[in-house]
Design an enzyme around this catalytic site. Structure first.
Site, PDB file in Angstrom:
ATOM      1  N   ARG A 159       0.755  -1.347   0.017  1.00  0.00           N
ATOM      2  CA  ARG A 159      -0.059   0.083  -0.038  1.00  0.00           C
ATOM      3  C   ARG A 159       1.025   1.235  -0.101  1.00  0.00           C
ATOM      4  O   ARG A 159       2.094   1.160   0.305  1.00  0.00           O
ATOM      5  CB  ARG A 159      -0.964   0.267   1.306  1.00  0.00           C
ATOM      6  N   GLY A 160       0.304   2.389  -0.131  1.00  0.00           N
ATOM      7  CA  GLY A 160       0.937   3.491  -0.126  1.00  0.00           C
ATOM      8  C   GLY A 160       1.025   4.088   1.307  1.00  0.00           C
ATOM      9  O   GLY A 160       0.427   3.431   2.112  1.00  0.00           O
ATOM     10  N   GLY A 161       1.963   4.794   1.274  1.00  0.00           N
ATOM     11  CA  GLY A 161       2.233   5.478   2.697  1.00  0.00           C
ATOM     12  C   GLY A 161       3.147   5.149   3.495  1.00  0.00           C
ATOM     13  O   GLY A 161       4.272   4.600   2.802  1.00  0.00           O
ATOM     14  N   ARG A 162       3.287   5.528   4.851  1.00  0.00           N
ATOM     15  CA  ARG A 162       4.524   4.998   5.650  1.00  0.00           C
ATOM     16  C   ARG A 162       4.189   4.115   6.724  1.00  0.00           C
ATOM     17  O   ARG A 162       3.577   3.123   6.451  1.00  0.00           O
ATOM     18  CB  ARG A 162       5.134   6.138   6.185  1.00  0.00           C
ATOM     19  N   TYR A 163       4.544   4.145   7.834  1.00  0.00           N
ATOM     20  CA  TYR A 163       4.387   3.213   8.888  1.00  0.00           C
ATOM     21  C   TYR A 163       3.041   3.630   9.585  1.00  0.00           C
ATOM     22  O   TYR A 163       2.402   4.703   9.971  1.00  0.00           O
ATOM     23  CB  TYR A 163       5.326   3.150  10.094  1.00  0.00           C
TER      24      TYR A 163
ATOM     25  N   ALA B 173      -6.481   6.170   9.699  1.00  0.00           N
ATOM     26  CA  ALA B 173      -5.499   6.145   8.855  1.00  0.00           C
ATOM     27  C   ALA B 173      -6.009   5.562   7.414  1.00  0.00           C
ATOM     28  O   ALA B 173      -7.202   4.777   7.584  1.00  0.00           O
ATOM     29  CB  ALA B 173      -4.496   5.039   9.188  1.00  0.00           C
ATOM     30  N   ILE B 174      -5.556   6.091   6.460  1.00  0.00           N
ATOM     31  CA  ILE B 174      -5.766   5.443   5.121  1.00  0.00           C
ATOM     32  C   ILE B 174      -4.865   5.046   4.239  1.00  0.00           C
ATOM     33  O   ILE B 174      -3.721   5.710   4.165  1.00  0.00           O
ATOM     34  CB  ILE B 174      -6.647   6.577   4.222  1.00  0.00           C
TER      35      ILE B 174
ATOM     36  N   ALA C 286      -8.396   2.232   8.669  1.00  0.00           N
ATOM     37  CA  ALA C 286      -8.683   1.961   9.877  1.00  0.00           C
ATOM     38  C   ALA C 286      -9.100   3.029  10.820  1.00  0.00           C
ATOM     39  O   ALA C 286      -8.558   4.236  10.605  1.00  0.00           O
ATOM     40  CB  ALA C 286      -7.209   1.422  10.357  1.00  0.00           C
TER      41      ALA C 286
ATOM     42  N   CYS D  39       2.520   7.241  10.181  1.00  0.00           N
ATOM     43  CA  CYS D  39       2.321   7.759   8.691  1.00  0.00           C
ATOM     44  C   CYS D  39       3.527   9.099   8.521  1.00  0.00           C
ATOM     45  O   CYS D  39       3.359  10.007   7.744  1.00  0.00           O
ATOM     46  CB  CYS D  39       0.958   8.533   8.499  1.00  0.00           C
TER      47      CYS D  39
END
EC number: 2.3.1.181
Length: 229
Positions: free
Chosen positions: A81-85, A153-154, A168, A184
Site C-alpha cells: 500500500r501507499g504511505g509510511r508506517y 488512517a488510510i 482503519a 504515517c
C-alpha cells in the site's frame, strides 16, 4: 475467529460484505486480499468489503522511512500500500475495500476522497467532528485538549484497477502502541480514539454506521459522465 457475511443493506448486491470476529492475522489477511484482487480482476469473484481487527502489528507502506520505526516491539510487515508506517491492533477497526474501478470512475484520487468522506460522515453519526487535511494523510479530529489528532488512517493499493487495503479507525486501541512508530511519518500530531474522546463504541455499531452510508460511498465512485453509446 469467525467470518459473517453481512445481509445486503445496499443496492450493490454484487459486493460481499464480510465482518470477522476475533483477531485476524495481518499476513493472512494480506494474502487473502492478494488472491481476491486477482480473482476480481479476472471476473471470477465478487468485490469485497471486509471489516476486521488484527493482533498488534506495524505495517510499512511503500514510502516507509526506517527512521520512523522507533521501537519495533511488534511484528513489522512490509505491504504494497501507499504511505509510511502505521499500527494495527485490538480496538482498531480496519475496513479493507476491494473494488473494481474499471467498472466505475478510474480515478484513484476520487477513490481516496470517497473513502475519506465515508469515514468522516460515519464518525459524525457519533457526534465526532472529523476532517481531512490536504497533504496530511488520514482522518483527523480534535482531542479532548483541543489539539488536532489522527483518529483514522488510510492506505490503498490499486492493481489492475482493483483496489486493496483501505482504512482503519481507532475505537479503543491501546494508544501507547503507536509510540513504537512515527504514525504515517507525521511527528507533530498525536493520535486519539473514540474511547479517549469519551465515546464507548462497539465494533458492531461502527460497522453498522458504515453500512448505513455504503450507498453514498459507492455512488461517489461512479463515473461523472456515462460513456456515449
Amino acid at each position: 475467529m469467525t467470518h459473517a457475511i453481512l445481509p445486503a443493506e445496499t443496492s450493490h448486491d454484487a459486493i460481499e460484505w464480510r465482518r470477522s470476529s476475533g483477531l485476524v492475522d495481518y499476513r493472512a489477511a494480506m494474502a487473502e486480499q492478494e488472491a481476491r484482487n486477482q480473482a476480481i480482476a479476472a471476473g471470477a469473484a465478487d468485490e469485497l468489503i471486509w471489516m476486521l481487527e488484527h493482533p498488534p502489528v506495524y505495517t510499512a507502506g511503500t514510502s516507509a522511512d526506517a527512521s520512523d520505526l522507533v521501537d519495533p516491539r511488534f511484528d513489522v510487515v512490509e505491504t504494497g500500500r501507499g504511505g509510511r508506517y502505521t499500527y494495527h491492533g485490538p480496538g482498531q477497526r480496519v475496513t479493507y475495500v476491494l473494488l473494481d474501478l474499471s467498472r466505475r470512475a478510474k480515478d484513484i484520487r476520487q477513490f481516496v476522497h470517497a473513502l475519506e468522506s465515508w469515514v468522516i460522515e460515519a464518525l459524525a453519526d457519533f457526534k465526532v467532528e472529523a476532517f481531512a487535511v490536504p497533504d496530511r494523510i488520514g482522518i483527523w479530529t480534535r482531542d479532548r485538549a483541543g489539539n488536532e489528532a489522527k483518529i483514522g488512517a488510510i492506505g490503498v493499493r490499486v492493481r489492475r484497477w482493483v483496489t486493496m487495503h483501505g482504512f482503519a479507525v481507532n475505537l479503543s486501541p491501546d494508544l501507547s502502541h503507536f509510540s513504537g512508530i512515527v504514525p504515517c511519518g507525521i511527528a507533530e500530531y498525536g493520535v486519539t480514539s473514540m474511547e479517549q474522546l469519551g465515546i464507548a463504541l462497539a465494533p458492531e455499531e461502527w460497522d453498522a454506521a458504515l453500512l448505513a452510508r455504503a450507498d453514498a460511498f459507492l455512488a461517489a465512485l461512479e463515473l461523472s459522465e456515462k460513456p456515449r453509446a
